[in-house]
Design an enzyme around this catalytic site. Sequence first.
Site, PDB file in Angstrom:
ATOM      1  N   GLY A   1      30.030  14.311  -4.520  1.00 18.07           N
ATOM      2  CA  GLY A   1      29.891  12.853  -4.471  1.00 18.07           C
ATOM      3  C   GLY A   1      28.629  12.371  -3.786  1.00 18.07           C
ATOM      4  O   GLY A   1      27.541  12.943  -3.929  1.00 18.07           O
TER       5      GLY A   1
ATOM      6  N   ASP B   1      31.826  20.335   5.405  1.00 16.97           N
ATOM      7  CA  ASP B   1      32.905  19.797   4.575  1.00 16.97           C
ATOM      8  C   ASP B   1      34.169  20.607   4.818  1.00 16.97           C
ATOM      9  O   ASP B   1      34.118  21.776   5.217  1.00 16.97           O
ATOM     10  CB  ASP B   1      32.520  19.869   3.085  1.00 16.97           C
ATOM     11  CG  ASP B   1      33.218  18.803   2.252  1.00 16.97           C
ATOM     12  OD1 ASP B   1      32.548  17.837   1.831  1.00 16.97           O
ATOM     13  OD2 ASP B   1      34.446  18.930   2.035  1.00 16.97           O
TER      14      ASP B   1
ATOM     15  N   TYR C   1      41.978   1.706   4.753  1.00 17.92           N
ATOM     16  CA  TYR C   1      40.582   2.020   4.382  1.00 17.92           C
ATOM     17  C   TYR C   1      39.654   0.888   4.826  1.00 17.92           C
ATOM     18  O   TYR C   1      38.631   1.121   5.478  1.00 17.92           O
ATOM     19  CB  TYR C   1      40.497   2.222   2.864  1.00 17.92           C
ATOM     20  CG  TYR C   1      39.129   2.639   2.374  1.00 17.92           C
ATOM     21  CD1 TYR C   1      38.759   3.980   2.343  1.00 17.92           C
ATOM     22  CD2 TYR C   1      38.200   1.693   1.943  1.00 17.92           C
ATOM     23  CE1 TYR C   1      37.496   4.363   1.890  1.00 17.92           C
ATOM     24  CE2 TYR C   1      36.939   2.072   1.496  1.00 17.92           C
ATOM     25  CZ  TYR C   1      36.588   3.407   1.462  1.00 17.92           C
ATOM     26  OH  TYR C   1      35.333   3.782   1.026  1.00 17.92           O
TER      27      TYR C   1
ATOM     28  N   LYS D   1      36.601   1.073   7.706  1.00 17.70           N
ATOM     29  CA  LYS D   1      35.186   0.853   7.400  1.00 17.70           C
ATOM     30  C   LYS D   1      34.601  -0.299   8.226  1.00 17.70           C
ATOM     31  O   LYS D   1      33.425  -0.255   8.612  1.00 17.70           O
ATOM     32  CB  LYS D   1      35.008   0.615   5.899  1.00 17.70           C
ATOM     33  CG  LYS D   1      35.374   1.837   5.043  1.00 17.70           C
ATOM     34  CD  LYS D   1      34.539   3.054   5.394  1.00 17.70           C
ATOM     35  CE  LYS D   1      34.748   4.223   4.444  1.00 17.70           C
ATOM     36  NZ  LYS D   1      33.916   5.392   4.754  1.00 17.70           N
TER      37      LYS D   1
ATOM     38  N   THR E   1      32.334   8.399  -8.365  1.00 17.02           N
ATOM     39  CA  THR E   1      32.588   9.728  -7.778  1.00 17.02           C
ATOM     40  C   THR E   1      34.070  10.063  -7.993  1.00 17.02           C
ATOM     41  O   THR E   1      34.823   9.245  -8.541  1.00 17.02           O
ATOM     42  CB  THR E   1      32.328   9.744  -6.249  1.00 17.02           C
ATOM     43  OG1 THR E   1      33.303   8.911  -5.616  1.00 17.02           O
ATOM     44  CG2 THR E   1      30.939   9.263  -5.886  1.00 17.02           C
TER      45      THR E   1
ATOM     46  N   TRP F   1      28.831 -12.653  -4.191  1.00 16.13           N
ATOM     47  CA  TRP F   1      29.652 -13.727  -4.732  1.00 16.13           C
ATOM     48  C   TRP F   1      30.748 -14.134  -3.776  1.00 16.13           C
ATOM     49  O   TRP F   1      31.373 -13.307  -3.161  1.00 16.13           O
ATOM     50  CB  TRP F   1      30.281 -13.270  -6.060  1.00 16.13           C
ATOM     51  CG  TRP F   1      29.362 -13.479  -7.223  1.00 16.13           C
ATOM     52  CD1 TRP F   1      28.213 -14.203  -7.237  1.00 16.13           C
ATOM     53  CD2 TRP F   1      29.512 -12.947  -8.547  1.00 16.13           C
ATOM     54  NE1 TRP F   1      27.642 -14.162  -8.479  1.00 16.13           N
ATOM     55  CE2 TRP F   1      28.412 -13.400  -9.315  1.00 16.13           C
ATOM     56  CE3 TRP F   1      30.476 -12.140  -9.172  1.00 16.13           C
ATOM     57  CZ2 TRP F   1      28.246 -13.074 -10.660  1.00 16.13           C
ATOM     58  CZ3 TRP F   1      30.298 -11.808 -10.497  1.00 16.13           C
ATOM     59  CH2 TRP F   1      29.213 -12.274 -11.245  1.00 16.13           C
TER      60      TRP F   1
HETATM   61  P1  NAP Z   1      34.334  12.245  -2.393  1.00 16.96           P
HETATM   62  O1  NAP Z   1      33.634  12.588  -3.669  1.00 16.96           O
HETATM   63  O2  NAP Z   1      35.816  12.252  -2.355  1.00 16.96           O
HETATM   64  O3  NAP Z   1      33.757  13.241  -1.269  1.00 16.96           O
HETATM   65  C1  NAP Z   1      34.256  13.221   0.042  1.00 16.96           C
HETATM   66  C2  NAP Z   1      34.092  14.615   0.651  1.00 16.96           C
HETATM   67  O4  NAP Z   1      34.571  14.552   2.016  1.00 16.96           O
HETATM   68  C3  NAP Z   1      34.945  15.672  -0.071  1.00 16.96           C
HETATM   69  O5  NAP Z   1      34.201  16.858  -0.273  1.00 16.96           O
HETATM   70  C4  NAP Z   1      36.091  15.882   0.899  1.00 16.96           C
HETATM   71  O6  NAP Z   1      36.711  17.151   0.817  1.00 16.96           O
HETATM   72  C5  NAP Z   1      35.389  15.692   2.244  1.00 16.96           C
HETATM   73  N1  NAP Z   1      36.359  15.489   3.343  1.00 16.96           N
HETATM   74  C6  NAP Z   1      37.525  14.799   3.290  1.00 16.96           C
HETATM   75  N2  NAP Z   1      38.195  14.908   4.452  1.00 16.96           N
HETATM   76  C7  NAP Z   1      37.431  15.683   5.270  1.00 16.96           C
HETATM   77  C8  NAP Z   1      37.583  16.167   6.594  1.00 16.96           C
HETATM   78  N3  NAP Z   1      38.691  15.905   7.324  1.00 16.96           N
HETATM   79  N4  NAP Z   1      36.612  16.943   7.138  1.00 16.96           N
HETATM   80  C9  NAP Z   1      35.501  17.255   6.414  1.00 16.96           C
HETATM   81  N5  NAP Z   1      35.302  16.842   5.151  1.00 16.96           N
HETATM   82  C10 NAP Z   1      36.248  16.064   4.579  1.00 16.96           C
HETATM   83  O7  NAP Z   1      33.907  10.806  -1.856  1.00 16.96           O
HETATM   84  P2  NAP Z   1      32.628   9.870  -2.117  1.00 16.96           P
HETATM   85  O8  NAP Z   1      32.988   8.873  -3.127  1.00 16.96           O
HETATM   86  O9  NAP Z   1      31.397  10.688  -2.260  1.00 16.96           O
HETATM   87  O10 NAP Z   1      32.601   9.092  -0.712  1.00 16.96           O
HETATM   88  C11 NAP Z   1      31.793   9.499   0.367  1.00 16.96           C
HETATM   89  C12 NAP Z   1      31.856   8.413   1.432  1.00 16.96           C
HETATM   90  O11 NAP Z   1      31.444   7.168   0.851  1.00 16.96           O
HETATM   91  C13 NAP Z   1      33.267   8.143   1.988  1.00 16.96           C
HETATM   92  O12 NAP Z   1      33.178   7.866   3.368  1.00 16.96           O
HETATM   93  C14 NAP Z   1      33.716   6.916   1.223  1.00 16.96           C
HETATM   94  O13 NAP Z   1      34.686   6.176   1.928  1.00 16.96           O
HETATM   95  C15 NAP Z   1      32.411   6.169   1.098  1.00 16.96           C
HETATM   96  N6  NAP Z   1      32.382   5.195   0.026  1.00 16.96           N
HETATM   97  C16 NAP Z   1      32.563   5.575  -1.255  1.00 16.96           C
HETATM   98  C17 NAP Z   1      32.535   4.604  -2.261  1.00 16.96           C
HETATM   99  C18 NAP Z   1      32.736   4.957  -3.703  1.00 16.96           C
HETATM  100  O14 NAP Z   1      32.874   4.027  -4.506  1.00 16.96           O
HETATM  101  N7  NAP Z   1      32.759   6.213  -4.084  1.00 16.96           N
HETATM  102  C19 NAP Z   1      32.313   3.264  -1.926  1.00 16.96           C
HETATM  103  C20 NAP Z   1      32.131   2.924  -0.597  1.00 16.96           C
HETATM  104  C21 NAP Z   1      32.151   3.896   0.372  1.00 16.96           C
HETATM  105  P3  NAP Z   1      37.962  17.368  -0.235  1.00 16.96           P
HETATM  106  O15 NAP Z   1      37.332  17.486  -1.578  1.00 16.96           O
HETATM  107  O16 NAP Z   1      38.617  18.632   0.193  1.00 16.96           O
HETATM  108  O17 NAP Z   1      38.824  16.158  -0.085  1.00 16.96           O
END
Ligand code: NAP
Length: 252
Positions: free
Chosen positions: A22, A42, A157, A161, A192, A252
Amino acid sequence: MNYSPLTPLDGRVAVVTGGARGIGFESAKALHECGAQVIIVDINRELGPKAAAELEADFFPADLTKSDQVTKLAADILAKYQHIDIAFNNAGIAVNVPSEECTDDQWHQVININLNAVFYCCRELGKVMLKQGKGSIINTASMSGVISNFPQPQSAYNTSKAGVIMLTKSLAGEWAKRGVRVNSISPGYIGTEMTKLGMSQSDWYKYWLDMTPMGRVGEPSEVAAVVVFLASDASSFFTGSNLIVDGGYTAW
Ligand code: NAP
């Protein structure tokens, strides 16, 4: 995307949590392309080593919700690399559940990784940077820290944040005169694994697109470019900022 920063990252040591996939993985790739030595951290022991191998990066497995693991992580990285210049504290999860049905476990799970773990990483990696007298910390918050998403329920969530944004401002004020900058990035909807569920549900996805002036979700690379900026000296007068990367959603 070509990630060339205004100022190079050659020789910098960059820690990226949640870097196995991601936004984290794309940011690790961007930092690597800009010359940094990247360390992917990770909990995912299957994808983590593969991601690291792709980027000639190092992989340190850790469950960041355990503060003793974060303390050990900082010590191990320092022992191996002697300095830590960039920390992208990005690992996070989302749980969508109506608040009246949200269990203690669900609430704690989200707050533990999205907020508490970010604090542990800031504290332990920040201590190293404070000793060095320099460093850049970038925390992943979300537009959910400033707006409440619709239609999916996710109060834990959103709360986590909002906490990351305030933690970032608090640390920025404390550490600015000691050479450590602390900023946050607040993505809108990015394509993602985390957003896969919502994008597959037409009623959610329609709202997401309708409420985003650009009418699309973002790419991880569009967040990674901001990570590179905040990591580099091009952002030398930024601290305590929350950069929103959301295609206009919060306008918006
Ligand atoms: P993602 O693809 O789910 O990747 C998150 C990664 O964090 C995964 O590899 C996950 O491992 C790992 N993780 C989870 N719990 C953990 C822990 N306790 N210790 C170490 N690693 C851990 O998510 P993403 O969409 O890239 O999001 C990344 C960040 O951006 C997050 O903080 C999310 O809240 C933020 N964000 C995302 C979006 C969006 O639309 N995607 C929007 C706003 C903010 P596993 O695969 O084993 O779970």
